[in-house]
Motif scaffolding. Structure first.
Motif, PDB file in Angstrom:
ATOM      1  N   PRO A  39       0.827  -1.210   0.000  1.00 37.87           N
ATOM      2  CA  PRO A  39       0.000   0.000   0.000  1.00 37.87           C
ATOM      3  C   PRO A  39       0.864   1.263   0.000  1.00 37.87           C
ATOM      4  O   PRO A  39       1.865   1.329   0.707  1.00 37.87           O
ATOM      5  N   ALA A  40       0.462   2.240  -0.805  1.00 35.24           N
ATOM      6  CA  ALA A  40       1.162   3.526  -0.796  1.00 35.24           C
ATOM      7  C   ALA A  40       0.905   4.193   0.547  1.00 35.24           C
ATOM      8  O   ALA A  40      -0.175   4.044   1.121  1.00 35.24           O
ATOM      9  N   PRO A  41       1.883   4.917   1.067  1.00 38.70           N
ATOM     10  CA  PRO A  41       1.661   5.596   2.344  1.00 38.70           C
ATOM     11  C   PRO A  41       0.558   6.646   2.208  1.00 38.70           C
ATOM     12  O   PRO A  41       0.380   7.234   1.140  1.00 38.70           O
ATOM     13  N   ASN A  42      -0.158   6.847   3.286  1.00 39.95           N
ATOM     14  CA  ASN A  42      -1.206   7.861   3.290  1.00 39.95           C
ATOM     15  C   ASN A  42      -0.556   9.200   3.625  1.00 39.95           C
ATOM     16  O   ASN A  42      -0.273   9.489   4.782  1.00 39.95           O
ATOM     17  N   VAL A  43      -0.287   9.978   2.600  1.00 41.09           N
ATOM     18  CA  VAL A  43       0.368  11.279   2.768  1.00 41.09           C
ATOM     19  C   VAL A  43      -0.486  12.359   2.112  1.00 41.09           C
ATOM     20  O   VAL A  43      -1.334  12.075   1.272  1.00 41.09           O
ATOM     21  N   LEU A  58      -6.693  10.126  -4.181  1.00 40.27           N
ATOM     22  CA  LEU A  58      -6.322   9.704  -5.535  1.00 40.27           C
ATOM     23  C   LEU A  58      -6.720   8.252  -5.834  1.00 40.27           C
ATOM     24  O   LEU A  58      -6.466   7.765  -6.934  1.00 40.27           O
ATOM     25  N   ARG A  59      -7.324   7.578  -4.861  1.00 40.19           N
ATOM     26  CA  ARG A  59      -7.786   6.202  -5.087  1.00 40.19           C
ATOM     27  C   ARG A  59      -8.716   6.181  -6.286  1.00 40.19           C
ATOM     28  O   ARG A  59      -9.502   7.093  -6.505  1.00 40.19           O
ATOM     29  N   GLY A  60      -8.629   5.112  -7.051  1.00 43.01           N
ATOM     30  CA  GLY A  60      -9.440   4.993  -8.255  1.00 43.01           C
ATOM     31  C   GLY A  60      -8.720   5.496  -9.491  1.00 43.01           C
ATOM     32  O   GLY A  60      -9.209   5.364 -10.601  1.00 43.01           O
ATOM     33  N   ILE A 146       1.573   3.863  -8.723  1.00 45.79           N
ATOM     34  CA  ILE A 146       0.557   3.395  -7.779  1.00 45.79           C
ATOM     35  C   ILE A 146      -0.702   3.045  -8.556  1.00 45.79           C
ATOM     36  O   ILE A 146      -1.150   3.840  -9.403  1.00 45.79           O
ATOM     37  N   ASP A 147      -1.252   1.863  -8.281  1.00 46.29           N
ATOM     38  CA  ASP A 147      -2.446   1.441  -9.015  1.00 46.29           C
ATOM     39  C   ASP A 147      -3.717   2.068  -8.452  1.00 46.29           C
ATOM     40  O   ASP A 147      -3.682   2.814  -7.469  1.00 46.29           O
ATOM     41  N   LYS A 148      -4.850   1.754  -9.080  1.00 45.17           N
ATOM     42  CA  LYS A 148      -6.135   2.352  -8.692  1.00 45.17           C
ATOM     43  C   LYS A 148      -6.563   1.986  -7.276  1.00 45.17           C
ATOM     44  O   LYS A 148      -7.363   2.688  -6.667  1.00 45.17           O
ATOM     45  N   ASP A 149      -6.028   0.889  -6.752  1.00 50.44           N
ATOM     46  CA  ASP A 149      -6.351   0.464  -5.393  1.00 50.44           C
ATOM     47  C   ASP A 149      -5.402   1.054  -4.356  1.00 50.44           C
ATOM     48  O   ASP A 149      -5.474   0.699  -3.181  1.00 50.44           O
ATOM     49  N   HIS A 166       5.273   3.023 -20.295  1.00 54.45           N
ATOM     50  CA  HIS A 166       4.036   3.282 -21.029  1.00 54.45           C
ATOM     51  C   HIS A 166       3.199   2.008 -21.180  1.00 54.45           C
ATOM     52  O   HIS A 166       1.970   2.064 -21.032  1.00 54.45           O
ATOM     53  N   LYS A 167       3.840   0.884 -21.423  1.00 50.66           N
ATOM     54  CA  LYS A 167       3.100  -0.391 -21.507  1.00 50.66           C
ATOM     55  C   LYS A 167       2.425  -0.700 -20.179  1.00 50.66           C
ATOM     56  O   LYS A 167       1.268  -1.124 -20.144  1.00 50.66           O
ATOM     57  N   LEU A 168       3.156  -0.502 -19.078  1.00 54.77           N
ATOM     58  CA  LEU A 168       2.594  -0.760 -17.758  1.00 54.77           C
ATOM     59  C   LEU A 168       1.452   0.208 -17.461  1.00 54.77           C
ATOM     60  O   LEU A 168       0.407  -0.195 -16.939  1.00 54.77           O
ATOM     61  N   LEU A 169       1.611   1.465 -17.827  1.00 54.49           N
ATOM     62  CA  LEU A 169       0.544   2.445 -17.628  1.00 54.49           C
ATOM     63  C   LEU A 169      -0.707   2.061 -18.420  1.00 54.49           C
ATOM     64  O   LEU A 169      -1.825   2.120 -17.894  1.00 54.49           O
ATOM     65  N   GLU A 170      -0.525   1.648 -19.662  1.00 58.79           N
ATOM     66  CA  GLU A 170      -1.671   1.250 -20.493  1.00 58.79           C
ATOM     67  C   GLU A 170      -2.409   0.085 -19.886  1.00 58.79           C
ATOM     68  O   GLU A 170      -3.645   0.069 -19.843  1.00 58.79           O
ATOM     69  N   LYS A 171      -1.663  -0.884 -19.354  1.00 55.09           N
ATOM     70  CA  LYS A 171      -2.273  -2.043 -18.712  1.00 55.09           C
ATOM     71  C   LYS A 171      -3.063  -1.611 -17.481  1.00 55.09           C
ATOM     72  O   LYS A 171      -4.212  -2.021 -17.278  1.00 55.09           O
ATOM     73  N   GLU A 172      -2.461  -0.785 -16.639  1.00 55.17           N
ATOM     74  CA  GLU A 172      -3.106  -0.372 -15.389  1.00 55.17           C
ATOM     75  C   GLU A 172      -4.293   0.563 -15.640  1.00 55.17           C
ATOM     76  O   GLU A 172      -5.307   0.452 -14.955  1.00 55.17           O
ATOM     77  N   LEU A 173      -4.172   1.453 -16.601  1.00 52.36           N
ATOM     78  CA  LEU A 173      -5.262   2.369 -16.879  1.00 52.36           C
ATOM     79  C   LEU A 173      -6.462   1.645 -17.499  1.00 52.36           C
ATOM     80  O   LEU A 173      -7.600   2.076 -17.321  1.00 52.36           O
TER      81      LEU A 173
END
Length: 175
Positions: A39-43, A58-60, A146-149, A166-173
């Motif tokens: 999990p990303a830190p809550n900042v 920024l979740r989602g 950081i992903d949508k979750d 960019h490939k990873l971003l396309e997959k996650e988006l």
């Protein structure tokens, strides 16, 4: 007295090899501290415009958090590609926060942001708290994806391979 073949003098490579092993071990610790899915830190980032943006808000969305400094030549070199990446994917939901390091003078950050017309959120980590919460970031550039979750799925130390990013971003988006 002659040096035996087992003496340190007959193995001048041992100190550099040990130093290299230590650096690799420490780098490995840094990478495992934020293993995929951590999990990303809550900042809360405070932008140079005074806006507050929390990782929770920024979740989602897919988020890139880039730690950088105006004095970092690699940061300055990669910034146009970071801008291109953001512009290419922002309509698909990419958020981007560029976090200037604690030691970076705020007027330098503001000048850099304005002269380069950075289109994303730029924040200053004036107390170093955000860098600490992201695993004691000291090397720049360091970028977290950081992903949508709200999970860290990738950490880049240094300039990323933008084609792979960019490939990873396309997959996650798309997910």
């Amino acid at each position: 007295m002659t040096a035996s073949t087992d003496s340190p003098r007959s193995r001048p490579w041992i100190k550099p090899a040990a130093a290299c092993a230590l650096v690799l071990a420490l780098a490995g610790i840094g990478y495992t501290a934020f293993d995929s899915g951590t999990p990303a830190p809550n900042v809360t980032f405070i932008s140079i415009a005074g806006d507050k943006i929390s990782t929770e808000s920024l979740r989602g969305k897919v988020v890139m958090v880039n730690f950088w400094a105006t004095s970092c030549t690699t940061c300055v070199k990669e910034m146009p590609q970071m801008v291109e990446t953001y512009n290419k994917y922002k309509a698909q939901g990419l958020e981007f926060v560029a976090v200037a390091m604690q030691y970076d003078p705020p007027n330098y950050v503001l000048n850099f942001t304005e002269t380069r017309k950075l289109p994303f959120t730029v924040a200053i980590d004036s107390a170093g708290d955000i860098a600490r919460q992201f695993g004691d970031v000291t090397l720049t550039p360091t970028t977290f994806l950081i992903d949508k979750d709200g999970r860290i799925i990738k950490k880049y130390v240094g300039e990323p391979d933008f084609a792979a990013l960019h490939k990873l971003l396309e997959k996650e988006l798309a997910s």
